[in-house]
Design a protein around this motif. Sequence first.
Motif, mmCIF file in Angstrom:
data_model
loop_
_atom_site.group_PDB
_atom_site.id
_atom_site.type_symbol
_atom_site.label_atom_id
_atom_site.label_comp_id
_atom_site.label_asym_id
_atom_site.label_seq_id
_atom_site.Cartn_x
_atom_site.Cartn_y
_atom_site.Cartn_z
ATOM 1 N N VAL A 281 0.814 -1.440 0.015
ATOM 2 C CA VAL A 281 -0.078 0.155 -0.280
ATOM 3 C C VAL A 281 0.957 1.167 -0.094
ATOM 4 C CG1 VAL A 281 -1.808 1.376 1.416
ATOM 5 C CG2 VAL A 281 -2.056 -1.003 1.193
ATOM 6 N N ILE A 282 1.859 1.224 0.780
ATOM 7 C CA ILE A 282 2.677 2.257 0.687
ATOM 8 C C ILE A 282 3.226 2.673 -0.296
ATOM 9 C CG2 ILE A 282 4.602 3.397 1.932
ATOM 10 C CD1 ILE A 282 4.287 1.512 4.363
ATOM 11 N N LYS A 283 4.007 1.604 -1.011
ATOM 12 C CA LYS A 283 4.596 1.753 -2.358
ATOM 13 C C LYS A 283 3.900 2.437 -3.454
ATOM 14 C CE LYS A 283 6.112 -2.449 -2.581
ATOM 15 N NZ LYS A 283 6.713 -3.620 -2.871
ATOM 16 N N ASN A 284 2.613 1.685 -3.574
ATOM 17 C CA ASN A 284 1.907 2.195 -4.564
ATOM 18 C C ASN A 284 1.163 3.600 -4.226
ATOM 19 O OD1 ASN A 284 1.823 -0.209 -6.370
ATOM 20 N ND2 ASN A 284 0.708 -1.015 -4.811
ATOM 21 N N VAL A 285 0.881 3.708 -3.072
ATOM 22 C CA VAL A 285 0.175 5.179 -2.703
ATOM 23 C C VAL A 285 1.133 6.240 -3.080
ATOM 24 C CG1 VAL A 285 -0.633 6.706 -1.032
ATOM 25 C CG2 VAL A 285 -1.467 4.478 -1.229
ATOM 26 N N VAL A 286 2.490 6.145 -2.710
ATOM 27 C CA VAL A 286 3.289 6.993 -2.745
ATOM 28 C C VAL A 286 3.967 7.204 -4.282
ATOM 29 C CG1 VAL A 286 6.121 7.513 -2.586
ATOM 30 C CG2 VAL A 286 4.348 6.686 -0.592
ATOM 31 N N ILE A 287 3.794 6.336 -5.150
ATOM 32 C CA ILE A 287 4.067 6.275 -6.436
ATOM 33 C C ILE A 287 2.856 7.116 -7.239
ATOM 34 C CG2 ILE A 287 4.383 5.191 -8.783
ATOM 35 C CD1 ILE A 287 6.747 5.383 -6.820
ATOM 36 N N LEU A 288 1.953 6.932 -6.731
ATOM 37 C CA LEU A 288 0.655 7.506 -7.118
ATOM 38 C C LEU A 288 0.617 8.775 -7.135
ATOM 39 C CD1 LEU A 288 -2.339 7.603 -8.554
ATOM 40 C CD2 LEU A 288 -3.322 7.072 -6.538
ATOM 41 N N LEU A 289 0.737 9.350 -5.704
ATOM 42 C CA LEU A 289 1.016 10.764 -5.333
ATOM 43 C C LEU A 289 2.172 11.343 -6.195
ATOM 44 C CD1 LEU A 289 0.403 10.538 -1.456
ATOM 45 C CD2 LEU A 289 -1.407 11.015 -3.263
ATOM 46 N N THR A 290 3.286 10.861 -6.411
ATOM 47 C CA THR A 290 4.214 11.371 -7.211
ATOM 48 C C THR A 290 3.918 11.714 -8.649
ATOM 49 O OG1 THR A 290 6.052 10.110 -5.921
ATOM 50 C CG2 THR A 290 6.669 11.070 -8.201
ATOM 51 N N ALA A 291 3.134 10.545 -9.129
ATOM 52 C CA ALA A 291 2.570 10.706 -10.491
ATOM 53 C C ALA A 291 1.544 11.886 -10.442
ATOM 54 C CB ALA A 291 1.882 9.439 -10.850
ATOM 55 N N VAL A 292 0.655 12.352 -9.493
ATOM 56 C CA VAL A 292 -0.302 13.431 -9.661
ATOM 57 C C VAL A 292 0.513 14.648 -9.353
ATOM 58 C CG1 VAL A 292 -1.862 14.637 -8.268
ATOM 59 C CG2 VAL A 292 -2.316 11.853 -8.601
ATOM 60 N N VAL A 293 1.524 14.738 -8.699
ATOM 61 C CA VAL A 293 2.424 15.928 -8.584
ATOM 62 C C VAL A 293 3.113 16.132 -9.694
ATOM 63 C CG1 VAL A 293 4.261 16.905 -7.390
ATOM 64 C CG2 VAL A 293 2.642 15.751 -6.204
ATOM 65 N N LEU A 294 3.564 15.310 -10.476
ATOM 66 C CA LEU A 294 4.355 15.477 -11.675
ATOM 67 C C LEU A 294 3.407 15.773 -12.927
ATOM 68 C CD1 LEU A 294 6.514 12.332 -11.711
ATOM 69 C CD2 LEU A 294 7.485 14.805 -11.557
ATOM 70 N N ALA A 295 2.151 15.304 -12.865
ATOM 71 C CA ALA A 295 1.136 15.735 -13.811
ATOM 72 C C ALA A 295 0.694 17.090 -13.553
ATOM 73 C CB ALA A 295 -0.007 14.601 -13.622
ATOM 74 N N VAL A 296 0.629 17.486 -12.392
ATOM 75 C CA VAL A 296 0.491 19.009 -11.962
ATOM 76 C C VAL A 296 1.318 19.866 -12.721
ATOM 77 C CG1 VAL A 296 -0.260 20.560 -9.895
ATOM 78 C CG2 VAL A 296 -1.363 18.517 -10.155
ATOM 79 N N ASN A 297 2.710 19.552 -12.195
ATOM 80 C CA ASN A 297 3.622 20.273 -12.509
ATOM 81 C C ASN A 297 3.872 20.363 -14.235
ATOM 82 O OD1 ASN A 297 4.597 20.930 -9.982
ATOM 83 N ND2 ASN A 297 6.053 18.981 -9.947
ATOM 84 N N LEU A 298 3.388 19.328 -15.115
ATOM 85 C CA LEU A 298 3.240 19.307 -16.444
ATOM 86 C C LEU A 298 2.413 20.416 -16.927
ATOM 87 C CD1 LEU A 298 4.766 17.986 -18.750
ATOM 88 C CD2 LEU A 298 3.050 16.339 -18.646
#
Length: 315
Positions: A281-298
């Motif tokens: 759960v920790i791994k997948n949630v952290v990567i999901l949040l990272t992807a969301v932040v990168l998408a917002v920055n894009l």
Amino acid sequence: MLDFLLRRLVAALLTLALATAVVFLVLEVLPGDPALVMLGTEARPDTLAALHAKLGFDRPVYERYIRWIASLLTFDLGNSYAYGTPVSKLILDRIVVTLPLGALALSFALCVAIPLGVFAASRRGQASDWLVMGFGQLGISIPNFWFGILLALIFAVGLKLFPAGGFPGWGADAWGSLHALILPALSLSLPEIAILSRVTRSSMLDTLREDYVRTARAKGVAERDVLMRHALRNALVPIVTIAGLMAGFLLAGAIIVETVFYLPGVGKLVFDAINNRDLIVIKNVVILLTAVVLAVNLIVDVIYVILDPRPKVSV
């Protein structure tokens, strides 16, 4: 512009790939055995070994990493060790709380900080300017979880205007759910308001020194129009950039704020997963949040190019 966006997209994908390696390695070196947490300290060695094999902990580290990346690419996030529920379902059930909370906090930050920054810049050196800057310094210094507790004591326990915690659910009570997010969003937005107001003030002061602003004033344009139509429009580039970066801080801050207000969001899910050593759960949630932040920055990069076309060529 297309070349600029392609470079940003490649950089985002490389960042996400690096994040998967860092997250996986960090969780590998942390002490604690998820299987032992699930079975208890009195578990028999053969039972523990069988659970290790079931969870894949008996495989080499590189093989576990490759299998995890393959599962991410196929959107198969596996099952939670603690709940026995698909991780994707856990995230979908919780993200409907965290995303509205973050959006509401960002809305509060933008609606309060930009007017404050413009107001302070228009009165540079005056008492009101010092007051706004003092508020900004105070807002940066106060932990948002402490501010959340203070808000709950005043507006929930004392005045009984808002609930002190809990979340009824959008399907059961949409207005009650929005009402329950107001205090958490306010506490989450405090440091962002402080930072963004100072950035807005600084950007406005730089813009107000430009020749076209002096020309507008010389032509007799009203000060309100000078500030809003001429100065603020051209000062938005750094403001938009900082607002985009805030997405990551809001998502990270939600872990503590959701725990304070007992909201069943992604932050609370991560907090519980850490306590249970629920690594998947920790791994997948952290990567999901990272992807969301990168998408917002894009998205911010796209807005940046629209506001200021010069990066199309120079960046």
